[in-house]
Design a protein around this motif. Structure first.
Motif, PDB file in Angstrom:
ATOM      1  N   GLU A   6       0.834  -1.208   0.000  1.00 10.34           N
ATOM      2  CA  GLU A   6       0.000   0.000   0.000  1.00 10.34           C
ATOM      3  C   GLU A   6       0.868   1.257   0.000  1.00 10.34           C
ATOM      4  OE1 GLU A   6      -2.590  -0.303   3.330  1.00 10.34           O
ATOM      5  OE2 GLU A   6      -3.570  -2.105   2.564  1.00 10.34           O
ATOM      6  N   LEU A   7       1.898   1.256   0.849  1.00  9.72           N
ATOM      7  CA  LEU A   7       2.794   2.408   0.882  1.00  9.72           C
ATOM      8  C   LEU A   7       3.607   2.512  -0.402  1.00  9.72           C
ATOM      9  CD1 LEU A   7       4.272   2.661   4.483  1.00  9.72           C
ATOM     10  CD2 LEU A   7       2.864   4.303   3.283  1.00  9.72           C
ATOM     11  N   SER A   9       2.631   1.629  -3.433  1.00  6.60           N
ATOM     12  CA  SER A   9       1.777   2.189  -4.480  1.00  6.60           C
ATOM     13  C   SER A   9       1.548   3.681  -4.263  1.00  6.60           C
ATOM     14  CB  SER A   9       0.454   1.449  -4.549  1.00  6.60           C
ATOM     15  OG  SER A   9      -0.303   1.672  -3.390  1.00  6.60           O
ATOM     16  N   LYS A  10       1.457   4.099  -3.014  1.00  6.72           N
ATOM     17  CA  LYS A  10       1.314   5.523  -2.707  1.00  6.72           C
ATOM     18  C   LYS A  10       2.557   6.298  -3.133  1.00  6.72           C
ATOM     19  CE  LYS A  10      -0.107   8.387   1.184  1.00  6.72           C
ATOM     20  NZ  LYS A  10      -0.393   8.394   2.616  1.00  6.72           N
ATOM     21  N   SER A  11       3.728   5.724  -2.906  1.00 15.00           N
ATOM     22  CA  SER A  11       4.969   6.405  -3.298  1.00 15.00           C
ATOM     23  C   SER A  11       5.109   6.481  -4.819  1.00 15.00           C
ATOM     24  CB  SER A  11       6.175   5.702  -2.686  1.00 15.00           C
ATOM     25  OG  SER A  11       6.357   4.431  -3.278  1.00 15.00           O
ATOM     26  N   LYS A  13       2.629   6.752  -6.855  1.00 10.40           N
ATOM     27  CA  LYS A  13       1.708   7.813  -7.271  1.00 10.40           C
ATOM     28  C   LYS A  13       2.346   9.190  -7.090  1.00 10.40           C
ATOM     29  CE  LYS A  13      -2.506   5.270  -6.308  1.00 10.40           C
ATOM     30  NZ  LYS A  13      -3.668   5.135  -5.416  1.00 10.40           N
ATOM     31  N   TYR A  14       3.054   9.395  -5.978  1.00 11.90           N
ATOM     32  CA  TYR A  14       3.752  10.660  -5.773  1.00 11.90           C
ATOM     33  C   TYR A  14       4.789  10.896  -6.876  1.00 11.90           C
ATOM     34  CZ  TYR A  14       1.925  11.247  -1.014  1.00 11.90           C
ATOM     35  OH  TYR A  14       1.120  11.423   0.087  1.00 11.90           O
ATOM     36  N   GLY A  62       7.839  11.044  -2.346  1.00 14.36           N
ATOM     37  CA  GLY A  62       7.725   9.720  -2.941  1.00 14.36           C
ATOM     38  C   GLY A  62       8.873   8.811  -2.560  1.00 14.36           C
ATOM     39  N   THR A  65       8.566   7.878   1.179  1.00 14.45           N
ATOM     40  CA  THR A  65       7.523   6.876   1.379  1.00 14.45           C
ATOM     41  C   THR A  65       7.962   5.511   0.850  1.00 14.45           C
ATOM     42  OG1 THR A  65       5.914   8.643   1.079  1.00 14.45           O
ATOM     43  CG2 THR A  65       5.073   6.418   1.029  1.00 14.45           C
ATOM     44  N   SER A  69       8.286   2.061   2.924  1.00 15.50           N
ATOM     45  CA  SER A  69       7.568   0.838   2.572  1.00 15.50           C
ATOM     46  C   SER A  69       8.522  -0.345   2.406  1.00 15.50           C
ATOM     47  CB  SER A  69       6.773   1.037   1.286  1.00 15.50           C
ATOM     48  OG  SER A  69       7.632   1.068   0.172  1.00 15.50           O
TER      49      SER A  69
END
Length: 73
Positions: A6-7, A9-11, A13-14, A62, A65, A69
């Motif tokens: 999850e982290l 994928s968030k990074s 995206k950033y 990014g 994060t 992760s």
């Protein structure tokens, strides 16, 4: 030691948001310096500098994060 997906994928995206800003910001700054006779010169220059600062911030966020992760604080 597993990766927090999850982290991660968030990074990503950033970093994906930072990539176009890395090209838009310098082109706006270049455009502002080329069109010095225009009254909007300082506004375009300010927007370009803001976009460049935003790109650097998103890249930092990014990568931070992503490291969190991968290495699980």
């Amino acid at each position: 030691m597993s990766t927090n997906k999850e982290l991660l994928s968030k990074s990503i995206k950033y970093l994906a948001w930072a990539l176009p800003l890395l090209f838009i910001g310098p082109s706006l700054i270049y455009n502002a310096f080329i069109n010095k006779q225009n009254v909007w010169h300082y506004l375009v220059l300010g927007i370009g500098i803001t976009v460049c600062i935003g790109a650097v911030y998103l890249m930092f966020l990014g990568l931070k994060t992503m490291m969190r992760s991968l290495f699980n604080d």
